[in-house]
Structures are given as structure tokens and as C-alpha cells.
Write a protein that holds these residues in place. Structure first.
Motif, short mmCIF file in Angstrom:
data_model
loop_
_atom_site.label_atom_id
_atom_site.label_comp_id
_atom_site.label_asym_id
_atom_site.label_seq_id
_atom_site.Cartn_x
_atom_site.Cartn_y
_atom_site.Cartn_z
N THR A 1 95.55 64.72 30.33
CA THR A 1 96.46 65.56 30.26
C THR A 1 96.87 66.12 31.71
O THR A 1 97.82 66.61 32.09
CB THR A 1 95.72 66.87 29.56
OG1 THR A 1 95.38 66.25 28.39
CG2 THR A 1 96.54 68.07 29.36
N VAL B 1 100.56 66.53 33.41
CA VAL B 1 100.99 67.93 33.89
C VAL B 1 101.36 67.62 35.28
O VAL B 1 102.50 67.99 35.76
CB VAL B 1 99.88 68.78 33.77
CG1 VAL B 1 100.21 70.04 34.84
CG2 VAL B 1 99.43 69.29 32.32
N PRO C 1 95.36 72.53 38.55
CA PRO C 1 96.87 72.39 38.06
C PRO C 1 97.76 72.66 39.21
O PRO C 1 97.45 73.53 40.16
CB PRO C 1 96.81 73.41 36.87
CG PRO C 1 95.70 74.39 37.17
CD PRO C 1 94.72 73.78 37.90
N GLU D 1 100.32 78.22 29.68
CA GLU D 1 100.80 78.60 28.27
C GLU D 1 101.17 80.14 28.22
O GLU D 1 102.11 80.71 27.59
CB GLU D 1 99.66 78.43 27.29
CG GLU D 1 100.04 78.68 26.03
CD GLU D 1 101.00 77.80 25.16
OE1 GLU D 1 101.12 76.60 25.48
OE2 GLU D 1 101.85 78.32 24.43
N SER E 1 96.46 76.64 25.03
CA SER E 1 96.75 75.04 25.21
C SER E 1 95.95 74.48 26.12
O SER E 1 95.66 75.10 27.13
CB SER E 1 98.31 75.31 25.57
OG SER E 1 98.74 74.04 25.97
N PRO E 2 95.90 73.15 26.16
CA PRO E 2 95.14 72.76 27.38
C PRO E 2 96.14 72.11 28.52
O PRO E 2 95.60 71.88 29.56
CB PRO E 2 94.80 71.02 26.68
CG PRO E 2 95.63 70.97 25.66
CD PRO E 2 96.20 72.12 24.99
N ILE E 3 97.28 72.50 28.30
CA ILE E 3 98.26 72.30 29.29
C ILE E 3 98.51 73.80 30.18
O ILE E 3 98.77 74.86 29.54
CB ILE E 3 99.99 72.18 28.80
CG1 ILE E 3 99.82 70.98 27.75
CG2 ILE E 3 100.78 71.98 29.86
CD1 ILE E 3 99.52 69.72 28.47
N PRO E 4 98.39 73.75 31.14
CA PRO E 4 98.28 75.17 31.94
C PRO E 4 99.62 75.81 32.07
O PRO E 4 100.55 74.97 31.89
CB PRO E 4 98.17 74.80 33.85
CG PRO E 4 98.40 73.22 33.78
CD PRO E 4 98.12 72.70 32.04
N SER F 1 108.77 79.01 24.34
CA SER F 1 108.08 77.85 23.95
C SER F 1 106.82 77.70 24.64
O SER F 1 106.32 78.40 25.45
CB SER F 1 109.12 76.65 24.41
OG SER F 1 109.22 76.72 25.93
N SER F 2 106.10 76.71 24.08
CA SER F 2 104.66 76.08 24.65
C SER F 2 104.77 75.77 25.92
O SER F 2 106.01 75.22 26.33
CB SER F 2 104.00 75.21 23.60
OG SER F 2 104.66 74.22 23.75
N ALA F 3 103.66 75.76 26.70
CA ALA F 3 103.63 75.18 27.94
C ALA F 3 104.00 73.72 28.00
O ALA F 3 104.65 73.31 29.06
CB ALA F 3 102.36 75.57 28.62
N GLU F 4 103.51 73.10 27.21
CA GLU F 4 103.62 71.61 27.01
C GLU F 4 105.17 71.34 26.89
O GLU F 4 105.88 70.51 27.74
CB GLU F 4 103.05 70.99 25.72
CG GLU F 4 102.96 69.67 25.80
CD GLU F 4 102.13 68.98 24.66
OE1 GLU F 4 101.65 69.74 23.80
OE2 GLU F 4 101.87 67.98 24.50
N ARG G 1 107.75 73.43 27.57
CA ARG G 1 108.67 73.94 28.78
C ARG G 1 108.29 72.79 29.96
O ARG G 1 109.28 72.50 30.56
CB ARG G 1 107.60 75.18 29.27
CG ARG G 1 108.66 76.11 29.90
CD ARG G 1 107.86 77.39 30.32
NE ARG G 1 107.05 77.90 29.22
CZ ARG G 1 105.75 78.42 29.47
NH1 ARG G 1 105.28 78.25 30.55
NH2 ARG G 1 105.11 78.85 28.37
N LEU G 2 107.14 72.34 30.24
CA LEU G 2 106.87 71.37 31.27
C LEU G 2 107.62 69.99 31.22
O LEU G 2 108.21 69.56 31.90
CB LEU G 2 105.24 71.01 31.26
CG LEU G 2 104.84 70.56 32.75
CD1 LEU G 2 105.05 71.45 33.82
CD2 LEU G 2 103.48 69.94 32.50
#
Lengths: 543, 484
Positions: free
Chosen positions: A514, A518, A472, B41, B36-39, A191-194, A196-197
Motif C-alpha cells: 500500500t 501511495v 505518507p 481519506e 482507509s489504509p490509504i492516507p 470519493s475515497s482517498a484510494e 482520488r489518488l
């Protein structure tokens, strides 16, 4: 003119009601919405608080108006009148679900009790109901569970096992952990980082809520289980009485062992001892016992009818005393437990603190009107909520000292005084100490060396981490935050304030959405009630 | 993989969310790289080989960001004197810790001695964590370069970054992965030569391969453009009808059919160009103000693109004269070139007088009864130049669209917005000779000249177009160049 005059009082109360689970769920929802939308410091909270105090004064309520529980209960009633809570009311939904479940449980209990008893009392003139089978099937399982519950209670009561350990809670934990592990192994890498988070944050908040509500939910589950037991036994007794009244039923006992009637009588007397003081005749006599012994090879033709029916009062009383009564007592106990737990909630999480702070903080508003209307002269500069401001709450009397932790580069650029003031404005904490995080030339041990001597100070109970949002939350930072939280007392609090990236001399950009998201999700994943993320506007000194 | 390996390998490392994957996507022209803009990825290291004819000429490794930089540095400092390959020793000692999974992924390629490309966001100030990461990379001893990738258009901190990087890196470059053009990519590869002499030759051949690949793409685009001109100016639609009351509706339908056919031809041309430049996944977002959003026959398209009035008259003379030549040749020179001259005059006059954009509709009576309606071909001399301008604008956009960009940036300096300000096409800035070369090709196609003649003019036209396309693709500010 005070701002609270514009708020309608809640229709339902002079004094706030007691907390129910429904209220707690709604409260958490409203608080989280306010926190996530950055409205935790909104002036409406102050207005609600002033209104609450005014109503207390009007009604002559003697209760301490600074008591959080009551003030929050009043605040919740206000929130229920406006979105987003008015649109969602998750507590009501949850309780409606519980009510539906309860109805289904009652039906299932009645049905299973009736069918099981009817099956056990089946009699076609050749084979009477075996008393031992009747009792062990209808009461045996219940008694085993009752014994396990009693043993568990005693073991906990005397500290042999912890209150948290048991079968249900660890079972739920085990299943949840397995699910999380499976998700991590199979889904997260793909899955994408988004997502997942988001998933980690969701699991974190679920676990956090679970710990918050664990005891209450277990209490409610226990209530539901006891309800099942009560209605099962009621159905069993009612079915027995009904079938005995309207049909021909027979009871007997049998054994391959060489048991005498006297021994069986002795056992029945023991079983009947709880009601023998009131109803001594509701137990079969030796003659009746002797007359209801069945030998399969002989059949029942030789046995007298009065002996064969003599058992039913004993069986009905057994069901009432050993089945119904303990369930009813446990049901009452579970109810008391849930209510007690609800009343014990302290509302002292970090987000509650922030809400309480904004409710207690005096609000100063200034406004002016256009000149040139002599017949209706403009009011002088308006000072709002100063004259009638309530006395500061008792909590404010204790100075809430705090410790600020900051990156070395940020410390160089920013003004300590301005940050201290901003923190005090936002959350009401008085900064008494600053610690700079080690730079690249120092080891992480330097930080812990600085922390060690102040661990018992009041300031260590409230920690503020000022963090540049564009950095981050890497695992090392998160692990460090967890370690720091572990060194604080259990009710210690930590606030992470995010600041934007420097723009030009003295100015910083707003924190981008964003980055805020995060950080919030990463912190949510830690399922820590006393850890929160918010935004801080600061002005740099040296750029 | 190692420094002695014939294939130069560069591991792209850095703090999470600094644009490592964007750099890899742009350098390798691979829009499948997950960005991705989210760290966080990227969770696993992945190799991205650049292959020419199946042969790997250079290789980039995309890695997850540092997660435990301080812990790694502290370990490196403690164990530094005991081992020469710190990355390898660290993995051997700490690699089983699941918390370090990202760092192990990051350090593993470094154990083989490959080059390091350290990506940093130059629009933010430097922090102690950045210095820690730089020190880790310095201690690995691998050849290394820092890429300052400004994620926001703010250059306040670039000098600060440059001076910090100078201490730890062999080379430093500013490279905006979301805006980088072909020339900037080649320049970056050139500067990679400097960080390790052993790879100079291999890199030179990789760059050569890149350049030759680029030249080949340009050559193919010129062919696509010539094909577009041919299809555009010969496109015609006709239909026989026997019920004369249907004439008007048949005309309208044919006109629509003709326009749709032209639209398909143009779309196909754009798709071919896009495919050549390996943009397979994301839509190339043409800026909203761009003239490319307008249909082919709109007023704005014909105002903004194509040749000026004066240019079109002289070009039309070339095309018209061509038709006269055909008649002169048929009369074996007896006409003394009268038809050539009158054709040129007629062409020029028609171009001057006729401003209509749409193709003419002709109606012929059929011997078998009824009529035959024909729409096209479009004989307006401006038309092929409009087609060329539109295709070249598209080419300019696609060839400068970095593969790391899945959507348009908000940058005010982005190529996308530069394009938006285009108020004239390319052809109006061509020299007379260039216009004539193109006109000769148009003429030969329109007049259906013999194959040899068409092939010869096409060759000349493609050569001229290639020069123009090169100029566009190599320029950072193509629009302004085109305007000069």
C-alpha cells in the motif's frame, strides 16, 4: 555458456527498424510495466542486450551498438514476444484506430467534395454557376486556413510566438484543465482517498504522456487533416470534370459594382499565373469574360454558349493549384515532421536510464551441481557473462555522480557506504554527496542553503531521495520535491528510493504494498518523466 | 466548544494515516466514519457528538492529517510572540491558500480552545515531522493528550514515543483503535479528565452516561437471551397427513422446517444483539475456526458447547423434578412428593441415557382420519445451554468488536482469534447455583408454569445472565476468564 543463447532472435530483422509511433507506444507500455512490477533490473534486459550485440557482430553491422535507440528497439522486439506486452500491444491498437479514422476521413472528404461541387454546379438552363461563389466556397475556407497556418509558422519561425502556442494545443490543455478542475471540485471530495489518488496518478500520467507525444500526435492530426483536404479537392476536381463531360453546365459572373471585363480578366490572369507558364490558355479571354457576364433581369438567352462553358478549365486548375497542391505539400511536411520527431526521441528519461543501466550491467551468476557422477563431472563454478561481456558503453565512461538526500533520523540509523553501494548497484550512479534534511529545530531554508553552492555540480543532475515508505507523501513533501526538481536542469533526474520500517537491530521490514502504491501514484501525479519511485533494501548500522 | 463549554470537545489530530478516524469511530461507536489504509481519506473536519437521550455529552472532531507541518511551525515561531491564539492567527493569515485546506480544517477547531487528542502510530520510529507536529500542538496551548495507536503489533518504539510525548502532552495513553474493548474506551475517557480540570465534571457525567447505556444494553441482551431460550425450547412444527405413504417425506420436511425455524430464531437474536452494539454497516467477521460457523445440531457444536455430562444430569434432575411437582400439587400433597422425586430421577436418567440432539418426532392418529406428525419441542436438557453458549459467544465477539474495524485484522492477539481458540462455552463454567437458576427458568417455560412463576424465574435468570454478560464485556481476555 552465455545466457543469451537461450533467447530466440527476432524473426523480422538483422538491424532494428526505425521507430514508429506504434513502437513508441509499445515501448512506453513495456517500460512502465517493467518499472511498476519491479522488473526494471531484471537479468532478461541484459540478455537481450548481449543478444543484440551478438547479432550486430554476426551481421557486421557497423552501427554503434551502444546507441540506446537501436538497443531499445531490439529490446522492444523481444518484449513483444512475451507478456504483458504480447497480450496487449497497445501501439498496434492505437495505430489500428488511426487507420480506421483515416479511412473514415477519406470517405467523408470524398463525399463532401463530391456533394458540394455537384450542388455548386447545378444548372437548369436559367441560372449558370457563379464562378466567384464556386471559388470562394470551395477554396475560400481552405485559403484562409492555409494563410493562418503560414502566418503561424512564420510567427514561430521568427520567434514572435512560441512554438508551443497555437490554437489546438492550448485548446486541448484548456479543455483538459477544465475537466480536471471539474473532477476535483465535484468528485474528489466525495470519493475515497484510494480512488482520488488513482485518478490523480492517471491524470498525471496522461499529461506526462501528452507532453511526450504532443508534437507527434499533433503531426499525425495534421496529416489526417491534410488528407481530408487532398481528397476533398480530388473529389471536387473529379466531379467538375465528370459533370462537364457528361452534362450541360454553364458558368458566369455577376456583380452589382461597375466592374469591367478587363478588371476581371486581370484578376483571372493573376490567379492563373502559377500554371500560365505551362498552360497559358487555361484562363478565360476578355471576350469570354465579357460574354459570360450575367444580368439577372436580361437572363442568359443572349449569351453565347462557348463563353458560358469557357470557365471550367480555369476552375479545375484553380482547385488543383490552390486546393490540392498546398494540401499535398502540407501532408508531405506533416509526414516528415512526425518521422523527424520520432527519430529525435532521445530515450533519456529516468526509466530509460534505469533500463539502460540494467542492460549494461554485467551479470555474475554462480551455480553448482550435485557431486557423485564421475562419468559426467559437474562443471566448475560457472562464471556467466564475464568472458564475453561487451565493453562498457560510452556513457559509462562519464562518471554519473549523484547526490543523496536523507531524513536526519534515517541518516543516523543507516550506513552511508552500504546505501551508496546499493544505489550504484541499482542504477549505476556514484554517490558523491549526502545532504541531510533539516530536523525539527532547523528551518527549511537550511536545506536550500546547503543546495545553493552545489547546484551547478554534476551530482545535482542526479538526486536520490531515501524515504521511509511508512511516512505518507504529504503535500509539503510533494511541493518540496517539485521545488527541488525545478532547481535541477531540465534533463536532471531524481529517484525516490523507499525503505521499509525498522524491524529489529539492523533489519528493516519490506515496504508494504500500500505504501509503495501511495508513493508511486503521488509521484505519477506530478507528470514528471525524470522522477521515479523504487524500492531499496538497506541494512541499518546503529539501532 | 471552548474550555468553558459544558460539552467537552476533543479534536483528534495527527499525521495522515495514523488512525485518527479509527479512534473516533471506536470512541463514538460509529461505523459510518470513513476509514482507509490509504492516507488522505478524511478531507474535511467532522463533528461526532455522543448523545444520550438526544443530549450531547461529549463531542469528538475528526480532522484531516497535517499536510504542511513545517510551514505551520515556521509561521508559529515567527508570529508566536504577537498573538495568543496562534491557530486563529495562522488561519486568518494563510487560510486562503488552497494548498493549506487540510491544515486549516485541522486547526479550525483548535481556535475554539477544545481539547486535542494527538494520534500516533506507535509501531514506527519517531521522525522530525512528528516532533514538528507535537511542537505545533504545544504552541497552540490547548489541553492535549497523545494516543499511541500501534497499527502493527510491534512495540519497539512505544517507549521512544512515550518519552517524546511527555514533553508536549498532559497525558499519554496506548489505545489500539482496532482492538479496544468497552473497558479500554472507558479508561481512555477517564484519562481525558486529567488534561483539563474544567471538564472533569462534564466528563464524569459523560462516563456515567456511557456506563448506564452499557448497562442498559446488557439488560436488553439478557432479555434477548431469555426470549431465545423460550422460543428455542417451545419451538415445534406439526402437520396432518391423510395419505400414509407420505409419512416419511412429511417427517423429513417437518424436521427441516423445524431446524430452519430454530435457525431463524437464533439469527434474529444475533441480529438484535448486533444492532444494540451499533454495528450497522460492516459484517462482523466471525473467525473461520469459530464454532459459531457450525450449525446448531452439528457434532462439534454439541461437543464444544453446553454443559458437561455430570452437570447435565444434575440440571436435568431439576427440570424433571419440576414436572413431578406439578403432579404432586395436583394431588394436594397426598403423594408425599413421590412424583417430584421420580420426575427428578427420570429426568436425570433420561439425560444420562439419551444423547440425541434432535427434537423427537411424534405421530398421533387423528379422530378425523390420517395422522398428525409433530417435530419438537426439543426436550434435551443440553439444548437450551447450547443456545445460550452460542448467543454469549456472539455477544462476546460483537461487544468487543471495535467500530473502526471493517475487516478482521491479521493480529495474533486479536479478539477474533482468541475466539477462534475457544474450546468450551460459558455455561459449563457456571456455578451450580447459576445453572440451577437457569434450569428453573427453563423448567417453568417447558412446563408452561403460571405467568407469575415464569416471570419470577425469568427475572432471576436475567439477573444471573446480566452478571455473566458484564463479566464478558469488561474483560480484555474474556475467553480465559470464562474458562476459569
Amino acid at each position: 555458456m552465455l545466457p543469451q543463447a537461450t533467447i530466440k532472435s527476432p524473426s523480422n530483422s538483422n538491424a532494428p527498424r526505425e521507430w514508429q509511433l506504434e513502437d513508441l507506444i509499445d515501448f512506453d507500455f513495456a517500460l512502465e510495466s517493467a518499472s511498476k512490477s519491479g522488473k526494471i533490473s531484471d537479468h532478461q534486459h541484459r540478455e537481450a542486450f548481449l543478444q543484440f550485440q551478438k547479432e550486430n557482430d554476426r551481421n557486421g553491422t557497423k552501427s554503434n551498438s551502444t546507441e540506446r535507440s537501436k538497443a531499445f528497439r531490439y529490446w522492444l522486439d523481444k518484449q513483444r514476444q512475451r507478456p504483458p506486452l504480447a497480450d496487449a500491444l497497445p501501439g498496434q491498437l492505437f495505430c489500428r484506430g488511426i487507420r480506421t479514422l483515416r479511412t473514415l476521413i477519406y470517405l467523408a472528404a470524398l463525399l463532401s467534395g463530391t456533394l458540394m461541387t455537384a450542388a455548386l454546379l447545378r444548372y437548369d438552363g436559367t441560372q449558370p454557376t457563379n464562378v466567384a461563389g464556386f471559388l470562394s466556397l470551395l477554396l475560400g475556407g481552405q485559403l484562409v486556413l492555409l494563410a493562418a497556418t503560414g502566418a503561424g509558422f512564420l510567427l514561430r519561425r521568427f520567434g514572435i510566438i512560441r512554438w508551443e502556442s497555437g490554437i489546438i494545443a492550448p485548446g486541448i490543455h484548456f479543455c483538459l484543465n477544465r475537466c480536471v478542475k471539474w473532477i476535483q471540485q465535484n468528485v474528489q471530495e466525495k470519493s475515497s482517498a484510494e480512488s482520488r489518488l488513482r485518478m490523480q496518478a492517471f491524470l498525471g500520467s496522461v499529461t506526462r504522456k501528452h507532453s511526450h507525444y504532443q508534437a507527434i500526435i499533433l503531426g499525425i492530426l495534421s496529416t489526417l487533416l491534410q488528407s481530408f483536404g487532398i481528397w476533398f479537392n480530388v473529389a471536387a476536381v473529379a466531379t467538375t470534370l465528370f459533370l462537364v463531360t457528361v452534362s450541360d453546365r454553364a458558368f458566369g459572373w455577376q456583380s452589382s459594382l461597375n466592374l469591367s471585363s478587363q478588371e476581371i480578366h486581370h484578376v483571372t490572369q493573376r490567379i492563373a499565373s502559377p500554371w500560365s507558364f505551362i498552360l497559358p490558355s487555361i484562363a478565360p479571354t476578355i471576350t469570354e469574360i465579357e460574354g459570360s457576364r450575367i444580368f439577372l433581369k436580361d437572363g442568359i438567352k443572349t449569351l453565347a454558349n462557348q463563353n458560358l462553358v469557357s470557365w471550367w478549365p480555369f476552375l479545375a486548375c484553380s482547385l488543383l493549384v490552390y486546393g490540392f497542391a498546398p494540401r499535398f505539400l502540407l501532408w508531405l511536411g506533416s509526414h516528415w515532421f512526425v518521422r523527424n520527431r520520432l527519430n529525435q526521441i532521445r530515450f533519456d528519461s529516468l526509466t530509460c536510464d534505469r533500463l539502460w543501466e540494467s542492460m549494461n550491467k554485467q551479470e555474475l551468476r554462480t551455480s553448482g551441481s550435485a557431486l557423485g557422477k564421475p562419468e559426467n563431472p559437474p562443471p566448475p563454478l560457472e562464471m556467466v557473462a564475464l568472458q564475453e561481456a561487451p565493453p562498457m558503453s560510452e556513457e559509462k565512461k562519464e562518471e554519473p555522480y549523484a547526490l543523496v538526500i536523507v531524513e536526519p533520523e534515517l541518516a543516523k540509523r543507516s550506513s552511508q557506504n552500504k546505501i551508496d553501494t546499493a544505489i550504484h548497484e541499482l542504477i549505476g550512479w556514484t554517490v558523491s554527496r549526502w545532504i541531510k534534511l533539516p530536523d525539527e529545530t532547523q528551518s527549511s531554508a537550511v536545506f536550500w542553503e546547503q543546495v545553493e553552492p552545489i547546484r551547478n555540480e554534476a551530482s545535482f543532475e542526479r538526486i536520490v531521495l531515501i524515504q521511509e515508505a511508512f511516512q505518507p507523501p504529504i503535500r509539503e513533501t510533494i511541493a518540496w520535491i517539485k521545488e527541488l526538481r525545478a532547481t535541477q536542469a531540465p534533463n536532471g533526474k531524481m529517484m525516490i528510493y523507499l525503505v521499509g520500517r525498522p524491524k529489529e537491530a539492523g533489519r528493516r521490514q519490506e515496504v508494504c504494498e500500500t505504501n509503495h502504491q501511495v508513493w508511486t501514484q503521488s509521484v505519477d501525479a506530478l507528470h514528471d518523466n525524470n522522477l521515479a519511485v523504487s524500492l531499496l533494501e538497506i541494512i541499518d548500522d546503529n539501532e | 466548544m471552548t474550555t468553558s463549554s459544558p460539552i467537552p470537545t476533543y479534536t483528534v489530530v495527527g499525521h495522515p494515516n495514523e488512525g485518527k478516524s479509527s479512534v473516533v469511530a471506536t470512541l463514538t461507536e460509529d461505523d459510518t466514519v470513513r476509514i482507509s489504509p490509504i492516507p488522505g481519506e478524511t478531507t474535511l473536519s467532522r463533528e461526532y457528538p455522543v448523545q444520550i437521550d438526544g443530549r450531547t455529552v461529549i463531542q469528538f472532531v475528526d480532522t484531516p492529517g497535517f499536510q504542511y507541518p513545517r510551514r505551520i511551525l515556521e509561521w508559529f515561531r515567527e508570529e508566536g510572540s504577537n498573538t495568543s491564539n496562534l491557530a486563529e492567527a495562522f488561519i486568518a493569515s494563510q487560510g486562503t491558500d488552497p494548498d493549506l485546506s487540510h491544515d486549516v480544517q485541522l486547526l479550525t477547531p483548535l481556535t475554539h480552545g477544545c481539547g486535542i487528542i494527538y494520534v500516533i502510530d506507535g509501531s514506527r520510529p519517531i521522525s522530525s515531522t512528528d516532533r514538528i507536529e507535537m511542537e505545533i500542538l504545544r504552541l497552540t496551548g490547548n489541553p492535549r493528550m497523545a494516543i499511541i495507536n500501534p497499527k502493527e503489533f510491534q512495540e519497539n518504539y512505544i517507549s521512544q514515543w512515550k518519552s517524546a510525548c511527555a514533553k508536549a502532552f498532559n497525558s499519554i495513553r496506548i489505545f489500539d483503535a482496532h482492538q479496544a474493548t468497552y473497558s479500554e474506551r472507558i479508561a481512555l475517557l477517564e484519562s481525558l479528565k486529567g488534561i483539563n480540570q474544567d471538564w472533569e465534571a462534564a466528563l464524569a457525567s459523560a462516563i456515567e452516561a456511557f456506563e448506564s447505556d452499557w448497562a442498559s444494553r446488557i439488560h436488553q441482551v439478557s432479555g434477548i437471551l431469555c426470549e431465545l431460550i423460550r422460543s428455542g425450547i417451545t419451538q415445534a412444527e406439526s402437520k396432518s397427513i391423510f395419505n400414509l405413504s407420505e409419512e416419511e417425506s412429511a417427517k423429513e420436511k417437518l424436521q427441516k422446517k423445524y431446524e430452519n425455524a430454530l435457525h431463524s430464531v437464533e439469527k434474529e437474536c444475533h441480529q438484535s444483539i448486533r444492532k444494540l452494539f451499533k454495528h450497522n454497516i460492516f459484517n462482523i467477521d466471525i473467525p473461520p475456526q469459530s464454532v459459531l460457523h457450525d450449525e446448531l445440531f452439528t457434532e462439534r457444536t454439541w461437543q464444544v458447547l453446553g454443559l458437561s455430562k455430570k452437570q447435565i444430569v444434575s440440571t436435568a434432575a431439576v427440570i424433571g423434578g419440576g414436572l413431578g411437582v406439578k403432579i404432586d400439587l395436583a394431588l394436594a400433597g397426598l403423594s408425599f412428593g413421590v412424583f417430584t422425586l421420580s420426575g427428578a430421577i427420570a429426568g436425570a436418567t433420561t439425560a444420562w441415557l439419551r444423547g440425541e440432539k434432535l427434537a423427537r418426532t411424534t405421530i398421533k392418529k387423528q379422530k378425523i382420519g390420517g395422522i398428525k406428525i409433530t417435530v419438537g419441542p426439543n426436550t434435551n436438557p443440553q439444548f437450551p445451554f447450547i443456545l445460550i453458549d452460542r448467543a454469549m459467544l456472539y455477544f462476546q465477539h460483537v461487544s468487543n468488536w471495535a467500530h473502526a474495524r471493517s475487516k478482521p485484522t491479521s493480529s495474533t492477539t486479536s479478539t477474533a482469534l482468541q475466539l477462534a481458540s475457544v474450546e468450551s462455552g460459558f455455561t459449563s463454567h457456571w456455578s451450580k447455583q447459576q445453572r440451577d437458576t437457569c434450569a428453573q427458568y427453563i423448567k417453568s417455560v417447558a412446563a408452561d408454569a403460571p405467568y407469575e412463576k415464569q416471570a419470577e424465574t425469568e427475572r432471576e435468570c436475567r439477573k444471573m445472565l446480566e452478571e455473566m454478560l458484564f463479566e464478558i464485556s469488561k474483560s480484555n481476555e474474556p475467553t480465559s476468564k470464562a474458562a476459569n
